[in-house]
Motif scaffolding. Structure first.
Motif, PDB file in Angstrom:
ATOM      1  N   ILE A 297       0.834  -1.206   0.000  1.00 33.87           N
ATOM      2  CA  ILE A 297       0.000   0.000   0.000  1.00 33.87           C
ATOM      3  C   ILE A 297       0.863   1.248   0.000  1.00 33.87           C
ATOM      4  O   ILE A 297       0.610   2.207  -0.745  1.00 33.87           O
ATOM      5  N   ALA A 298       1.914   1.264   0.850  1.00 34.03           N
ATOM      6  CA  ALA A 298       2.785   2.430   0.951  1.00 34.03           C
ATOM      7  C   ALA A 298       3.474   2.725  -0.382  1.00 34.03           C
ATOM      8  O   ALA A 298       3.491   3.873  -0.843  1.00 34.03           O
ATOM      9  N   VAL A 299       4.024   1.690  -0.998  1.00 28.40           N
ATOM     10  CA  VAL A 299       4.708   1.886  -2.282  1.00 28.40           C
ATOM     11  C   VAL A 299       3.710   2.327  -3.349  1.00 28.40           C
ATOM     12  O   VAL A 299       3.995   3.224  -4.151  1.00 28.40           O
ATOM     13  N   GLY A 300       2.524   1.714  -3.364  1.00 28.80           N
ATOM     14  CA  GLY A 300       1.514   2.073  -4.346  1.00 28.80           C
ATOM     15  C   GLY A 300       1.064   3.516  -4.222  1.00 28.80           C
ATOM     16  O   GLY A 300       0.903   4.214  -5.231  1.00 28.80           O
ATOM     17  N   ARG A 301       0.866   3.975  -2.992  1.00 30.28           N
ATOM     18  CA  ARG A 301       0.379   5.342  -2.777  1.00 30.28           C
ATOM     19  C   ARG A 301       1.470   6.387  -3.009  1.00 30.28           C
ATOM     20  O   ARG A 301       1.206   7.473  -3.512  1.00 30.28           O
ATOM     21  N   ILE A 302       2.713   6.073  -2.630  1.00 31.94           N
ATOM     22  CA  ILE A 302       3.795   7.055  -2.746  1.00 31.94           C
ATOM     23  C   ILE A 302       4.349   7.109  -4.165  1.00 31.94           C
ATOM     24  O   ILE A 302       4.606   8.185  -4.712  1.00 31.94           O
ATOM     25  N   PHE A 303       4.509   5.930  -4.797  1.00 36.83           N
ATOM     26  CA  PHE A 303       5.180   5.875  -6.094  1.00 36.83           C
ATOM     27  C   PHE A 303       4.262   5.501  -7.255  1.00 36.83           C
ATOM     28  O   PHE A 303       4.626   5.710  -8.412  1.00 36.83           O
TER      29      PHE A 303
ATOM     30  N   MET B 279      17.128  -1.362 -10.106  1.00 36.55           N
ATOM     31  CA  MET B 279      16.558  -1.530  -8.775  1.00 36.55           C
ATOM     32  C   MET B 279      17.054  -2.835  -8.150  1.00 36.55           C
ATOM     33  O   MET B 279      17.308  -2.922  -6.944  1.00 36.55           O
ATOM     34  N   LEU B 280      17.216  -3.836  -8.984  1.00 35.70           N
ATOM     35  CA  LEU B 280      17.666  -5.145  -8.523  1.00 35.70           C
ATOM     36  C   LEU B 280      19.078  -5.089  -7.946  1.00 35.70           C
ATOM     37  O   LEU B 280      19.387  -5.753  -6.947  1.00 35.70           O
ATOM     38  N   VAL B 281      19.946  -4.295  -8.547  1.00 29.64           N
ATOM     39  CA  VAL B 281      21.326  -4.167  -8.072  1.00 29.64           C
ATOM     40  C   VAL B 281      21.363  -3.604  -6.654  1.00 29.64           C
ATOM     41  O   VAL B 281      22.116  -4.069  -5.797  1.00 29.64           O
ATOM     42  N   VAL B 282      20.539  -2.611  -6.383  1.00 28.74           N
ATOM     43  CA  VAL B 282      20.520  -1.985  -5.057  1.00 28.74           C
ATOM     44  C   VAL B 282      19.925  -2.926  -4.014  1.00 28.74           C
ATOM     45  O   VAL B 282      20.338  -2.936  -2.848  1.00 28.74           O
ATOM     46  N   LEU B 283      18.953  -3.754  -4.427  1.00 27.06           N
ATOM     47  CA  LEU B 283      18.304  -4.679  -3.496  1.00 27.06           C
ATOM     48  C   LEU B 283      19.162  -5.904  -3.180  1.00 27.06           C
ATOM     49  O   LEU B 283      18.940  -6.574  -2.171  1.00 27.06           O
ATOM     50  N   ALA B 284      20.153  -6.199  -4.017  1.00 25.73           N
ATOM     51  CA  ALA B 284      20.915  -7.449  -3.923  1.00 25.73           C
ATOM     52  C   ALA B 284      21.503  -7.741  -2.538  1.00 25.73           C
ATOM     53  O   ALA B 284      21.448  -8.887  -2.076  1.00 25.73           O
TER      54      ALA B 284
ATOM     55  N   PHE C   7       8.682   7.496   7.299  1.00 25.36           N
ATOM     56  CA  PHE C   7       9.431   8.624   7.866  1.00 25.36           C
ATOM     57  C   PHE C   7      10.216   9.371   6.786  1.00 25.36           C
ATOM     58  O   PHE C   7      10.388  10.590   6.864  1.00 25.36           O
ATOM     59  N   CYS C   8      10.688   8.637   5.773  1.00 26.21           N
ATOM     60  CA  CYS C   8      11.360   9.298   4.660  1.00 26.21           C
ATOM     61  C   CYS C   8      10.387  10.194   3.898  1.00 26.21           C
ATOM     62  O   CYS C   8      10.735  11.302   3.468  1.00 26.21           O
ATOM     63  N   ALA C   9       9.140   9.706   3.748  1.00 25.15           N
ATOM     64  CA  ALA C   9       8.130  10.499   3.054  1.00 25.15           C
ATOM     65  C   ALA C   9       7.784  11.762   3.838  1.00 25.15           C
ATOM     66  O   ALA C   9       7.546  12.828   3.252  1.00 25.15           O
ATOM     67  N   LEU C  10       7.770  11.651   5.165  1.00 26.21           N
ATOM     68  CA  LEU C  10       7.518  12.837   5.990  1.00 26.21           C
ATOM     69  C   LEU C  10       8.608  13.881   5.801  1.00 26.21           C
ATOM     70  O   LEU C  10       8.352  15.089   5.882  1.00 26.21           O
ATOM     71  N   GLY C  11       9.821  13.404   5.564  1.00 23.12           N
ATOM     72  CA  GLY C  11      10.936  14.312   5.334  1.00 23.12           C
ATOM     73  C   GLY C  11      11.100  14.691   3.880  1.00 23.12           C
ATOM     74  O   GLY C  11      12.148  15.212   3.483  1.00 23.12           O
ATOM     75  N   ALA C  12      10.090  14.402   3.077  1.00 26.12           N
ATOM     76  CA  ALA C  12      10.086  14.728   1.646  1.00 26.12           C
ATOM     77  C   ALA C  12      11.223  14.038   0.905  1.00 26.12           C
ATOM     78  O   ALA C  12      11.788  14.582  -0.050  1.00 26.12           O
TER      79      ALA C  12
ATOM     80  N   GLU D 278      13.213   6.397  -5.712  1.00 29.99           N
ATOM     81  CA  GLU D 278      13.317   4.947  -5.860  1.00 29.99           C
ATOM     82  C   GLU D 278      14.519   4.404  -5.091  1.00 29.99           C
ATOM     83  O   GLU D 278      14.496   3.273  -4.604  1.00 29.99           O
ATOM     84  N   THR D 279      15.559   5.217  -4.948  1.00 35.53           N
ATOM     85  CA  THR D 279      16.712   4.811  -4.139  1.00 35.53           C
ATOM     86  C   THR D 279      16.315   4.674  -2.678  1.00 35.53           C
ATOM     87  O   THR D 279      16.743   3.748  -1.981  1.00 35.53           O
ATOM     88  N   THR D 280      15.480   5.580  -2.199  1.00 36.69           N
ATOM     89  CA  THR D 280      14.968   5.497  -0.825  1.00 36.69           C
ATOM     90  C   THR D 280      14.172   4.213  -0.635  1.00 36.69           C
ATOM     91  O   THR D 280      14.275   3.549   0.404  1.00 36.69           O
ATOM     92  N   LEU D 281      13.386   3.858  -1.627  1.00 34.54           N
ATOM     93  CA  LEU D 281      12.571   2.645  -1.562  1.00 34.54           C
ATOM     94  C   LEU D 281      13.438   1.406  -1.379  1.00 34.54           C
ATOM     95  O   LEU D 281      13.205   0.596  -0.472  1.00 34.54           O
ATOM     96  N   THR D 282      14.445   1.241  -2.219  1.00 39.29           N
ATOM     97  CA  THR D 282      15.294   0.059  -2.133  1.00 39.29           C
ATOM     98  C   THR D 282      16.164   0.063  -0.883  1.00 39.29           C
ATOM     99  O   THR D 282      16.358  -0.972  -0.242  1.00 39.29           O
ATOM    100  N   ALA D 283      16.685   1.250  -0.519  1.00 41.30           N
ATOM    101  CA  ALA D 283      17.536   1.342   0.668  1.00 41.30           C
ATOM    102  C   ALA D 283      16.764   1.013   1.938  1.00 41.30           C
ATOM    103  O   ALA D 283      17.301   0.392   2.865  1.00 41.30           O
ATOM    104  N   SER D 284      15.505   1.413   1.993  1.00 38.90           N
ATOM    105  CA  SER D 284      14.693   1.121   3.170  1.00 38.90           C
ATOM    106  C   SER D 284      14.491  -0.384   3.335  1.00 38.90           C
ATOM    107  O   SER D 284      14.501  -0.899   4.456  1.00 38.90           O
ATOM    108  N   TYR D 285      14.359  -1.098   2.226  1.00 37.79           N
ATOM    109  CA  TYR D 285      14.152  -2.549   2.283  1.00 37.79           C
ATOM    110  C   TYR D 285      15.424  -3.256   2.755  1.00 37.79           C
ATOM    111  O   TYR D 285      15.373  -4.157   3.600  1.00 37.79           O
TER     112      TYR D 285
END
Length: 423
Positions: free
Chosen positions: A28-34, A116-121, A164-169, A173-180
C-alpha cells in the motif's frame, strides 16, 4: 506429546498477522507514494531477490526445524548452534555467488528493473540468515517468535522507514530500495539475539535429561528445492508474468495477490506449530499423532480463515479503498486468487507431512511437476486472457499441487486426516 494449546495458536496467529499485514502495508505504501508503475518494477526486482534468498538458505531453515524438534533438550545446545553456523556459512557462499552473477547480468541489461535489482541485492545476505534463525526458533517450539522473522516483518519495517522518509520529503526509488535493505539488516540482528536467548532456555513443561540421539540426515538440497519451487509456483509467477503483461497489470495483480493471501495466513500459523510435532511423531513412529496433527491444523484453518474468505468473495472492493483508486478493477482477481487459497486452507499440512518425514524428495518431485504445469498455464492464459488469465493460472496451480500432495500422503504415509469423501 501434547496437542498445541490455544495460547500458542493465538500468539503464533498474532505473529503471522503482523507478518502478513507487513507485506500488505508495504505494498500500500509503495503504491500510494510511487504508483502502480514503480510497484510493478519493485515486485519484479523483489521477486528475484526472494528467489535468491530461497536458494541461499539452501533449505537450512527446514533442516533446523527438523533437527531442533528432535534434539530440543539443553544438552544439545552446542550442536544446535554448530548446525546453525554451518547453515549460515553455506548461505553466505551461495549469496556471494548469486549477487555477483546478478550484478553481471544487470550490467549487461540496463533498464529500471535491473537497476533496482542491483541496489536490493545485499538484502540476500541478511534475509537468508534471518530465515535460518526463524527455522531454528520454530524447531525449538517457539513458532510465535520464529514467525516474526520472515519476509513480512521486513516489509513492515521497510514501510515504517519509508513513511518517515516520506515525511521528510525524501521519496525516491533509491529510498525505496535502501529502506528494504536496511530493514533486512535490522530484523536479522534481532533474530540472532532471539536465537542465542532461546537456545539455552528449557521450558518447564519439557523433561530435562539426556535424550537419545536420532540421526537427522541433512536434506539441504531437497529442502532448498521445495522452497524455490514453492516460491516459483506462487510469488515467482510474477517474474514470468512480467514478460507477458505490463508493469501496471503486474502491479494490480500483486495488490490482488497480497489481499487474497490473507486467507492462508492461518495455514502458515498452524503449519509452523505442527511442524516440530510431525518430525517428533514420525521419529517415534507414532501414526496417531501424525493424523491428529493434520486434523488439528485443518480444523483451525477452516474456522479462522472463513471470515477472510467471505470478505474476499463478497466485498473485495474494500482493498481498492486501501490501495487507492489506481488499483480499481482488482476485485475479480481477488476472487479468483482467493478461491485457490481456499483449497490451500482445507488441504492442511499435506506438503509439510512429506517434508518433515522421509519424503522430502517426493515433495520436490511433486513441486517440479506442479511448477511445470503452472508455468505453462501462466504463459498461455496470460497471453490469451491478460491479467484475468494470470489470476486463473494462479488458482489452478494451487489446486494441482495440493491434490498431488494429498495423494502422496495417503499413498506413502498411509494416513488421511480429511473427511474421507469415499476413501
Amino acid at each position: 506429546m501434547k496437542i498445541p494449546n490455544l495460547r500458542l495458536l493465538i500468539l503464533t496467529g498474532l505473529s503471522r498477522v503482523i507478518s502478513a499485514l507487513g507485506g500488505l502495508v508495504f505494498t500500500i505504501a509503495v503504491g500510494r507514494i510511487f504508483g502502480a508503475e514503480v510497484l510493478g518494477q519493485f515486485v519484479f526486482a523483489n521477486s528475484i531477490v526472494l528467489l535468491l534468498v530461497m536458494a541461499a538458505k539452501f533449505g537450512g531453515d527446514r533442516d533446523l526445524i527438523k533437527f531442533n524438534a528432535i534434539h530440543w533438550e539443553a544438552s544439545w545446545s552446542a550442536l544446535r548452534l554448530a548446525r546453525l553456523r554451518r547453515a549460515c556459512l553455506i548461505s553466505a557462499c551461495i549469496s556471494m555467488i548469486a549477487i555477483t552473477v546478478l550484478w553481471i547480468v544487470a550490467a549487461l541489461i540496463d533498464e529500471p528493473r535491473t537497476s533496482m535489482l542491483v541496489v536490493l541485492a545485499p538484502a540476500v545476505f541478511f534475509m537468508s540468515w534471518m530465515w535460518l534463525n526463524a527455522g531454528f526458533l520454530k524447531g525449538m517450539s517457539y513458532p510465535h517468535i520464529g514467525t516474526l522473522f520472515e519476509n513480512g516483518i521486513v516489509s513492515a519495517v521497510a514501510a515504517i522507514i519509508l513513511f518517515f522518509c516520506a515525511l521528510g520529503a525524501i521519496s525516491t526509488e533509491t529510498t525505496l530500495t535502501a529502506s528494504y535493505v536496511t530493514a533486512g539488516l535490522l530484523v536479522w540482528t534481532i533474530s540472532l539475539v532471539a536465537v542465542l536467548f532461546v537456545n539455552h532456555r528449557v521450558s518447564d513443561d519439557i523433561a530435562v535429561g539426556q535424550a537419545k540421539a536420532v540421526h537427522v540426515e541433512r536434506s539441504g538440497l531437497a529442502f532448498a528445492m521445495i522452497d524455490m519451487t514453492n516460491f516459483l509456483i506462487s510469488s515467482g509467477s510474477f517474474i514470468v508474468g512480467a514478460f507477458v503483461l505490463t508493469s501496471h497489470e503486474i502491479g494490480l495483480l500483486r495488490g490482488a495477490e497480497r489481499a487474497s493471501v490473507l486467507i492462508v495466513f492461518i495455514l502458515s500459523v498452524t503449519n509452523v506449530i505442527v511442524a516440530p510435532r510431525i518430525a517428533r511423531s514420525f521419529a517415534s513412529a507414532n501414526h496417531d499423532q501424525l493424523v491428529s496433527a493434520g486434523q488439528w491444523a485443518v480444523r483451525w484453518n477452516v474456522i479462522l480463515a472463513s471470515p477472510v474468505v467471505v470478505i474476499c468473495m463478497v466485498y473485495p472492493s474494500i482493498f481498492v479503498e486501501m490501495f487507492g483508486p489506481e488499483f480499481s478493477g482488482i476485485e475479480p482477481f481477488i476472487r479468483i486468487m482467493g478461491a485457490g487459497h481456499l483449497i490451500n486452507v482445507v488441504s492442511g499440512p499435506c506438503a509439510l507431512l512429506l517434508a518433515m518425514t522421509d519424503y522430502a524428495a517426493l515433495a520436490v518431485r511433486i513441486n517440479i511437476i506442479s511448477l511445470a504445469i503452472s508455468m505453462a498455464l501462466y504463459i498461455i492464459f496470460s497471453t490469451l486472457y491478460g491479467p484475468t488469465g494470470f489470476a486463473v493460472a494462479y488458482a489452478v496451480s494451487i489446486v494441482v499441487r495440493n491434490g498431488l500432495m494429498l495423494v502422496a500422503v495417503k499413498t506413502k504415509l498411509r494416513l488421511w486426516y480429511l473427511p474421507r469423501f469415499g476413501f
